[in-house]
Design a protein around this motif. Structure first.
Motif, PDB file in Angstrom:
ATOM      1  N   SER A 171      16.617   4.551  16.742  1.00  0.00           N
ATOM      2  CA  SER A 171      15.710   4.722  15.604  1.00  0.00           C
ATOM      3  C   SER A 171      15.841   6.083  14.940  1.00  0.00           C
ATOM      4  CB  SER A 171      14.265   4.520  16.059  1.00  0.00           C
ATOM      5  OG  SER A 171      13.903   5.506  16.998  1.00  0.00           O
ATOM      6  N   GLY A 172      16.518   7.019  15.598  1.00  0.00           N
ATOM      7  CA  GLY A 172      16.701   8.349  15.013  1.00  0.00           C
ATOM      8  C   GLY A 172      15.443   9.195  15.037  1.00  0.00           C
ATOM      9  N   THR A 173      14.588   8.979  16.013  1.00  0.00           N
ATOM     10  CA  THR A 173      13.353   9.751  16.121  1.00  0.00           C
ATOM     11  C   THR A 173      13.425  10.712  17.301  1.00  0.00           C
ATOM     12  OG1 THR A 173      12.309   8.080  17.509  1.00  0.00           O
ATOM     13  CG2 THR A 173      11.975   7.871  15.150  1.00  0.00           C
ATOM     14  N   LYS A 174      12.475  11.636  17.343  1.00  0.00           N
ATOM     15  CA  LYS A 174      12.416  12.606  18.437  1.00  0.00           C
ATOM     16  C   LYS A 174      11.301  12.289  19.416  1.00  0.00           C
ATOM     17  CE  LYS A 174      14.385  16.288  15.674  1.00  0.00           C
ATOM     18  NZ  LYS A 174      14.252  17.647  15.160  1.00  0.00           N
ATOM     19  N   SER A 175      10.540  11.238  19.126  1.00  0.00           N
ATOM     20  CA  SER A 175       9.400  10.883  19.974  1.00  0.00           C
ATOM     21  C   SER A 175       9.547   9.438  20.448  1.00  0.00           C
ATOM     22  CB  SER A 175       8.103  11.029  19.168  1.00  0.00           C
ATOM     23  OG  SER A 175       7.062  10.289  19.746  1.00  0.00           O
ATOM     24  N   PRO A 176       9.376   9.188  21.736  1.00  0.00           N
ATOM     25  CA  PRO A 176       9.447   7.811  22.227  1.00  0.00           C
ATOM     26  C   PRO A 176       8.383   6.928  21.587  1.00  0.00           C
ATOM     27  CG  PRO A 176       9.338   9.359  24.069  1.00  0.00           C
ATOM     28  CD  PRO A 176       9.167  10.144  22.822  1.00  0.00           C
ATOM     29  N   GLN A 177       7.212   7.469  21.320  1.00  0.00           N
ATOM     30  CA  GLN A 177       6.133   6.710  20.681  1.00  0.00           C
ATOM     31  C   GLN A 177       6.570   6.223  19.305  1.00  0.00           C
ATOM     32  OE1 GLN A 177       2.991   5.980  21.868  1.00  0.00           O
ATOM     33  NE2 GLN A 177       2.492   4.880  19.999  1.00  0.00           N
ATOM     34  N   GLU A 178       7.112   7.118  18.491  1.00  0.00           N
ATOM     35  CA  GLU A 178       7.580   6.754  17.150  1.00  0.00           C
ATOM     36  C   GLU A 178       8.720   5.739  17.230  1.00  0.00           C
ATOM     37  OE1 GLU A 178       8.577  10.019  14.586  1.00  0.00           O
ATOM     38  OE2 GLU A 178       6.913  11.210  15.387  1.00  0.00           O
ATOM     39  N   ALA A 179       9.615   5.925  18.170  1.00  0.00           N
ATOM     40  CA  ALA A 179      10.758   5.029  18.309  1.00  0.00           C
ATOM     41  C   ALA A 179      10.308   3.606  18.590  1.00  0.00           C
ATOM     42  CB  ALA A 179      11.672   5.528  19.435  1.00  0.00           C
ATOM     43  N   VAL A 180       9.407   3.451  19.539  1.00  0.00           N
ATOM     44  CA  VAL A 180       8.930   2.111  19.885  1.00  0.00           C
ATOM     45  C   VAL A 180       8.165   1.498  18.717  1.00  0.00           C
ATOM     46  CG1 VAL A 180       7.394   0.826  21.427  1.00  0.00           C
ATOM     47  CG2 VAL A 180       8.935   2.553  22.356  1.00  0.00           C
ATOM     48  N   GLU A 181       7.338   2.293  18.044  1.00  0.00           N
ATOM     49  CA  GLU A 181       6.599   1.776  16.889  1.00  0.00           C
ATOM     50  C   GLU A 181       7.550   1.293  15.801  1.00  0.00           C
ATOM     51  OE1 GLU A 181       3.747   4.598  15.458  1.00  0.00           O
ATOM     52  OE2 GLU A 181       2.622   4.579  17.331  1.00  0.00           O
ATOM     53  N   LEU A 182       8.573   2.078  15.490  1.00  0.00           N
ATOM     54  CA  LEU A 182       9.534   1.680  14.463  1.00  0.00           C
ATOM     55  C   LEU A 182      10.293   0.412  14.849  1.00  0.00           C
ATOM     56  CD1 LEU A 182      11.042   5.105  13.377  1.00  0.00           C
ATOM     57  CD2 LEU A 182       9.661   3.565  11.982  1.00  0.00           C
ATOM     58  N   LEU A 183      10.724   0.342  16.091  1.00  0.00           N
ATOM     59  CA  LEU A 183      11.473  -0.830  16.533  1.00  0.00           C
ATOM     60  C   LEU A 183      10.618  -2.092  16.527  1.00  0.00           C
ATOM     61  CD1 LEU A 183      13.571   0.739  19.410  1.00  0.00           C
ATOM     62  CD2 LEU A 183      14.376   0.006  17.164  1.00  0.00           C
ATOM     63  N   VAL A 184       9.367  -1.978  16.915  1.00  0.00           N
ATOM     64  CA  VAL A 184       8.475  -3.149  16.904  1.00  0.00           C
ATOM     65  C   VAL A 184       8.183  -3.570  15.466  1.00  0.00           C
ATOM     66  CG1 VAL A 184       6.154  -3.963  17.466  1.00  0.00           C
ATOM     67  CG2 VAL A 184       7.483  -2.712  19.163  1.00  0.00           C
ATOM     68  N   HIS A 185       7.905  -2.606  14.586  1.00  0.00           N
ATOM     69  CA  HIS A 185       7.674  -2.932  13.177  1.00  0.00           C
ATOM     70  C   HIS A 185       8.896  -3.632  12.581  1.00  0.00           C
ATOM     71  CE1 HIS A 185       3.757  -1.274  12.285  1.00  0.00           C
ATOM     72  NE2 HIS A 185       4.069  -0.159  12.933  1.00  0.00           N
ATOM     73  N   ASP A 186      10.086  -3.118  12.876  1.00  0.00           N
ATOM     74  CA  ASP A 186      11.306  -3.712  12.363  1.00  0.00           C
ATOM     75  C   ASP A 186      11.505  -5.126  12.905  1.00  0.00           C
ATOM     76  OD1 ASP A 186      13.852  -3.517  10.870  1.00  0.00           O
ATOM     77  OD2 ASP A 186      14.715  -3.689  12.887  1.00  0.00           O
ATOM     78  N   TYR A 187      11.250  -5.311  14.185  1.00  0.00           N
ATOM     79  CA  TYR A 187      11.390  -6.635  14.794  1.00  0.00           C
ATOM     80  C   TYR A 187      10.455  -7.639  14.128  1.00  0.00           C
ATOM     81  CZ  TYR A 187      10.969 -10.446  18.088  1.00  0.00           C
ATOM     82  OH  TYR A 187      10.922 -11.693  18.639  1.00  0.00           O
ATOM     83  N   LEU A 188       9.214  -7.241  13.928  1.00  0.00           N
ATOM     84  CA  LEU A 188       8.247  -8.153  13.313  1.00  0.00           C
ATOM     85  C   LEU A 188       8.617  -8.467  11.867  1.00  0.00           C
ATOM     86  CD1 LEU A 188       4.939  -6.726  14.780  1.00  0.00           C
ATOM     87  CD2 LEU A 188       6.130  -8.823  15.454  1.00  0.00           C
ATOM     88  N   ALA A 189       9.069  -7.480  11.122  1.00  0.00           N
ATOM     89  CA  ALA A 189       9.466  -7.708   9.735  1.00  0.00           C
ATOM     90  C   ALA A 189      10.672  -8.636   9.665  1.00  0.00           C
ATOM     91  CB  ALA A 189       9.768  -6.381   9.046  1.00  0.00           C
ATOM     92  N   THR A 190      11.631  -8.444  10.556  1.00  0.00           N
ATOM     93  CA  THR A 190      12.816  -9.304  10.586  1.00  0.00           C
ATOM     94  C   THR A 190      12.420 -10.732  10.918  1.00  0.00           C
ATOM     95  OG1 THR A 190      14.185  -7.456  11.279  1.00  0.00           O
ATOM     96  CG2 THR A 190      15.075  -9.651  11.661  1.00  0.00           C
ATOM     97  N   ARG A 191      11.521 -10.903  11.852  1.00  0.00           N
ATOM     98  CA  ARG A 191      11.063 -12.241  12.242  1.00  0.00           C
ATOM     99  C   ARG A 191      10.395 -12.932  11.065  1.00  0.00           C
ATOM    100  NH1 ARG A 191       6.206 -14.221  14.775  1.00  0.00           N
ATOM    101  NH2 ARG A 191       6.669 -16.213  15.739  1.00  0.00           N
ATOM    102  N   ARG A 192       9.562 -12.211  10.328  1.00  0.00           N
ATOM    103  CA  ARG A 192       8.884 -12.801   9.167  1.00  0.00           C
ATOM    104  C   ARG A 192       9.898 -13.209   8.105  1.00  0.00           C
ATOM    105  NH1 ARG A 192       5.294  -8.204   9.713  1.00  0.00           N
ATOM    106  NH2 ARG A 192       3.598  -8.843  11.060  1.00  0.00           N
ATOM    107  N   ARG A 193      10.903 -12.354   7.862  1.00  0.00           N
ATOM    108  CA  ARG A 193      11.923 -12.700   6.867  1.00  0.00           C
ATOM    109  C   ARG A 193      12.714 -13.911   7.315  1.00  0.00           C
ATOM    110  NH1 ARG A 193      12.740  -6.996   6.894  1.00  0.00           N
ATOM    111  NH2 ARG A 193      14.603  -7.282   8.148  1.00  0.00           N
ATOM    112  N   THR A 194      13.030 -14.001   8.599  1.00  0.00           N
ATOM    113  CA  THR A 194      13.787 -15.140   9.119  1.00  0.00           C
ATOM    114  C   THR A 194      12.983 -16.418   8.971  1.00  0.00           C
ATOM    115  OG1 THR A 194      14.935 -13.719  10.687  1.00  0.00           O
ATOM    116  CG2 THR A 194      14.944 -16.077  11.157  1.00  0.00           C
ATOM    117  N   GLU A 195      11.706 -16.388   9.316  1.00  0.00           N
ATOM    118  CA  GLU A 195      10.869 -17.580   9.182  1.00  0.00           C
ATOM    119  C   GLU A 195      10.731 -17.990   7.730  1.00  0.00           C
ATOM    120  OE1 GLU A 195       7.182 -16.845  11.133  1.00  0.00           O
ATOM    121  OE2 GLU A 195       8.019 -17.187  13.121  1.00  0.00           O
ATOM    122  N   ALA A 196      10.664 -17.032   6.828  1.00  0.00           N
ATOM    123  CA  ALA A 196      10.544 -17.351   5.414  1.00  0.00           C
ATOM    124  C   ALA A 196      11.800 -18.062   4.920  1.00  0.00           C
ATOM    125  CB  ALA A 196      10.301 -16.082   4.605  1.00  0.00           C
TER     126      ALA A 196
END
Length: 66
Positions: A20-45
């Motif tokens: 994710s290119g972040t310096k914080s594990p918290q930010e990294a996990v948040e970004l990856l989860v947000h990206d996963y959910l957005a990708t899933r929504r686009r795929t379902e659409a």
């Protein structure tokens, strides 16, 4: 919004940070989860979900009598 604490293996946290290119594990996990959910929504659409299976099912072939 509530917060949740999750324990991760250090290697997994570092890998998430590198991806994710972040310096914080918290930010990294948040970004990856947000990206996963957005990708899933686009795929379902684009492909639909389980409830679309009935609509897309082909009707059974009707035997011709004659």
């Amino acid at each position: 919004m509530g917060k949740v604490t999750i324990s991760l293996d250090a290697d997994l946290a570092i890998e998430a940070m590198l991806l994710s290119g972040t310096k914080s594990p918290q930010e990294a996990v948040e970004l990856l989860v947000h990206d996963y959910l957005a990708t899933r929504r686009r795929t379902e659409a684009r492909t639909g979900d389980a409830s679309d299976a009935e609509r897309l099912r082909r009707p059974d072939a009707i035997a011709e009598e004659g």
